[in-house]
Write a protein that holds these residues in place. Structure first.
Motif, mmCIF file in Angstrom:
data_model
loop_
_atom_site.group_PDB
_atom_site.id
_atom_site.type_symbol
_atom_site.label_atom_id
_atom_site.label_comp_id
_atom_site.label_asym_id
_atom_site.label_seq_id
_atom_site.Cartn_x
_atom_site.Cartn_y
_atom_site.Cartn_z
ATOM 1 N N VAL A 207 0.838 -1.206 0.000
ATOM 2 C CA VAL A 207 0.000 0.000 0.000
ATOM 3 C C VAL A 207 0.871 1.253 0.000
ATOM 4 N N ALA A 208 1.928 1.239 0.812
ATOM 5 C CA ALA A 208 2.838 2.382 0.885
ATOM 6 C C ALA A 208 3.516 2.632 -0.457
ATOM 7 N N VAL A 209 3.961 1.571 -1.100
ATOM 8 C CA VAL A 209 4.617 1.702 -2.403
ATOM 9 C C VAL A 209 3.636 2.247 -3.440
ATOM 10 N N ALA A 210 2.388 1.758 -3.399
ATOM 11 C CA ALA A 210 1.378 2.215 -4.350
ATOM 12 C C ALA A 210 1.112 3.709 -4.180
ATOM 13 N N TYR A 211 0.971 4.142 -2.921
ATOM 14 C CA TYR A 211 0.705 5.568 -2.690
ATOM 15 C C TYR A 211 1.903 6.423 -3.089
ATOM 16 N N GLN A 212 3.095 6.025 -2.628
ATOM 17 C CA GLN A 212 4.268 6.846 -2.912
ATOM 18 C C GLN A 212 4.662 6.788 -4.382
ATOM 19 N N GLY A 213 4.475 5.639 -5.017
ATOM 20 C CA GLY A 213 4.824 5.519 -6.421
ATOM 21 C C GLY A 213 3.915 6.322 -7.329
ATOM 22 N N ILE A 214 2.611 6.266 -7.057
ATOM 23 C CA ILE A 214 1.642 6.948 -7.924
ATOM 24 C C ILE A 214 1.326 8.353 -7.400
ATOM 25 N N GLY A 215 1.035 8.452 -6.095
ATOM 26 C CA GLY A 215 0.640 9.749 -5.533
ATOM 27 C C GLY A 215 1.798 10.694 -5.338
ATOM 28 N N SER A 216 2.853 10.232 -4.617
ATOM 29 C CA SER A 216 3.966 11.115 -4.278
ATOM 30 C C SER A 216 4.998 11.253 -5.390
ATOM 31 N N SER A 217 5.037 10.310 -6.309
ATOM 32 C CA SER A 217 6.025 10.398 -7.384
ATOM 33 C C SER A 217 5.389 10.899 -8.677
ATOM 34 N N VAL A 218 4.513 10.112 -9.286
ATOM 35 C CA VAL A 218 3.938 10.511 -10.569
ATOM 36 C C VAL A 218 3.143 11.820 -10.431
ATOM 37 N N LEU A 219 2.143 11.836 -9.559
ATOM 38 C CA LEU A 219 1.252 12.992 -9.483
ATOM 39 C C LEU A 219 1.896 14.193 -8.808
ATOM 40 N N ALA A 220 2.492 13.997 -7.634
ATOM 41 C CA ALA A 220 3.058 15.128 -6.897
ATOM 42 C C ALA A 220 4.255 15.744 -7.625
ATOM 43 N N LEU A 221 5.111 14.919 -8.218
ATOM 44 C CA LEU A 221 6.245 15.463 -8.967
ATOM 45 C C LEU A 221 5.769 16.270 -10.175
ATOM 46 N N PHE A 222 4.756 15.750 -10.868
ATOM 47 C CA PHE A 222 4.221 16.494 -12.016
ATOM 48 C C PHE A 222 3.649 17.833 -11.570
ATOM 49 N N LEU A 223 2.887 17.822 -10.469
ATOM 50 C CA LEU A 223 2.296 19.065 -9.968
ATOM 51 C C LEU A 223 3.373 20.062 -9.554
ATOM 52 N N SER A 224 4.439 19.565 -8.945
ATOM 53 C CA SER A 224 5.544 20.434 -8.545
ATOM 54 C C SER A 224 6.216 21.052 -9.766
ATOM 55 N N ASN A 225 6.508 20.226 -10.763
ATOM 56 C CA ASN A 225 7.128 20.730 -11.988
ATOM 57 C C ASN A 225 6.227 21.731 -12.699
ATOM 58 N N PHE A 226 4.937 21.445 -12.737
ATOM 59 C CA PHE A 226 3.969 22.326 -13.387
ATOM 60 C C PHE A 226 3.881 23.657 -12.649
ATOM 61 N N ALA A 227 3.875 23.592 -11.313
ATOM 62 C CA ALA A 227 3.781 24.807 -10.501
ATOM 63 C C ALA A 227 4.981 25.717 -10.725
ATOM 64 N N ILE A 228 6.181 25.137 -10.735
ATOM 65 C CA ILE A 228 7.391 25.940 -10.952
ATOM 66 C C ILE A 228 7.341 26.622 -12.308
ATOM 67 N N ALA A 229 6.847 25.900 -13.327
ATOM 68 C CA ALA A 229 6.756 26.476 -14.665
ATOM 69 C C ALA A 229 5.734 27.612 -14.732
ATOM 70 N N GLN A 230 4.673 27.508 -13.938
ATOM 71 C CA GLN A 230 3.587 28.484 -14.022
ATOM 72 C C GLN A 230 3.778 29.688 -13.109
ATOM 73 N N ILE A 231 4.214 29.470 -11.867
ATOM 74 C CA ILE A 231 4.289 30.592 -10.919
ATOM 75 C C ILE A 231 5.706 30.857 -10.420
ATOM 76 N N GLY A 232 6.682 30.084 -10.878
ATOM 77 C CA GLY A 232 8.069 30.348 -10.541
ATOM 78 C C GLY A 232 8.549 29.647 -9.278
ATOM 79 N N VAL A 233 9.870 29.672 -9.106
ATOM 80 C CA VAL A 233 10.507 28.987 -7.981
ATOM 81 C C VAL A 233 10.114 29.615 -6.653
ATOM 82 N N ASN A 234 10.138 30.945 -6.584
ATOM 83 C CA ASN A 234 9.929 31.626 -5.304
ATOM 84 C C ASN A 234 8.552 31.362 -4.715
ATOM 85 N N LYS A 235 7.509 31.460 -5.539
ATOM 86 C CA LYS A 235 6.147 31.224 -5.033
ATOM 87 C C LYS A 235 5.936 29.749 -4.711
#
Length: 295
Positions: A207-235
């Motif tokens: 269960v931990a691997v499923a959450y971290q692999g899909i939620g914390s890696s695929v989804l959260a990393l994408f959201l982080s990368n998208f956020a930096i591209a849209q509102i910048g590093v500082n925000k």
């Protein structure tokens, strides 16, 4: 929020396996899931005609060096020490953005990030301060802080790539490095079969691997990368403290952990810091709307 909830699953997984085993399985699953989505055409990537250097530097800094620093840093120090070190990431990201990108923060952003830093430190220390005085642990944690800041900068520089493309290369690098490290660790202990059987023998690990692999890696990393591209590093950096608040709330509600008044104050300070750091954005948006109306 996704990162904040991941701490619960990390506790469950590391109760039955090593941190390297968790990282290996986590990034392997994330890589397989995202590769499957690419194969069936749900998401699309294209690396033709684009400079690879910024993208490879992103993957080197995070997940490879960042997770090595975080994993070994936490294992050699106390929870309070690692929490305080990692709370410095927004400040390091702000400095790296100013130095390497020449994107200087506003006064409100500096104040907001410093307030967030104070809130995280108060919250972490409220849980019980203790010291390990481990130089090697401090160096690994410093590595994590610096490399996460550099990751944020190079995501901004990798503007030729989409958030999905950046995320896919990060997950590929993570899978290659951490699966290799997990296998080496298993071979050193003379029991590689135990590594492969972890998800079967321990449902909580799966269960931990499923959450971290899909939620914390695929989804959260994408959201982080998208956020930096849209509102910048500082925000984007100012939001890192939110994971501390979420982890506290999740610990209280799901694990029955204690919650002190000092932690409540720290959480409130974190929220105030995030709001302050991003208040400039809302002011600029309102000013732009006013100017459009006047035109």
């Amino acid at each position: 929020m996704l990162y904040g909830l991941s701490y619960i699953f990390t506790k469950q997984a590391t109760a039955v396996a090593s941190p390297l085993a968790l990282l290996g399985w986590r990034f392997l699953l994330a890589f397989v899931v995202m590769s499957g989505l690419i194969v069936v055409g749900v998401i699309h990537v294209s690396f033709k005609g684009k400079r690879l250097r910024p993208l490879l530097l992103v993957a080197l800094f995070d997940p490879v060096l960042y997770f090595i620093g975080e994993t070994f840093g936490i294992s050699h120090t106390t929870a309070s020490e690692s929490g305080v070190f990692l709370a410095c990431i927004p400040v390091a990201a702000l400095l790296a953005s100013a130095w390497l990108l020449h994107k200087y923060p506003t006064r409100l952003q500096v104040i907001g990030i410093l307030i967030t830093l104070i809130g995280v430190i108060v919250t972490v220390l409220a849980a019980g301060a203790s010291a390990s005085l481990s130089l090697i642990g401090y160096l690994f944690l410093l590595l994590a802080v610096v490399t996460y800041a550099l990751y944020s900068v190079y995501v901004d520089k990798a503007s030729a790539y989409t958030g999905i493309e950046i995320t896919y290369i990060m997950l590929t690098a993570g899978a290659v490095v951490f699966v290799t490290m997990a296998l080496i660790e298993a071979l050193e202990h003379g029991n590689p079969q135990a590594l492969f059987s972890l998800p079967v023998k321990h449902p909580s690990f799966a269960v931990a691997v499923a959450y971290q692999g899909i939620g914390s890696s695929v989804l959260a990393l994408f959201l982080s990368n998208f956020a930096i591209a849209q509102i910048g590093v500082n925000k984007t950096a100012s939001f890192i403290g939110i994971s501390t608040v979420v982890s506290i709330i999740a610990g209280v509600l799901l694990l029955g952990e204690a919650f002190s008044s000092a932690q409540l104050i720290g959480a409130a300070v974190i929220i105030c810091g995030v709001y302050t750091a991003n208040n400039t954005f809302h002011r600029q948006k309102r000013q732009s709307q006013i100017e459009k109306k006047s035109d």
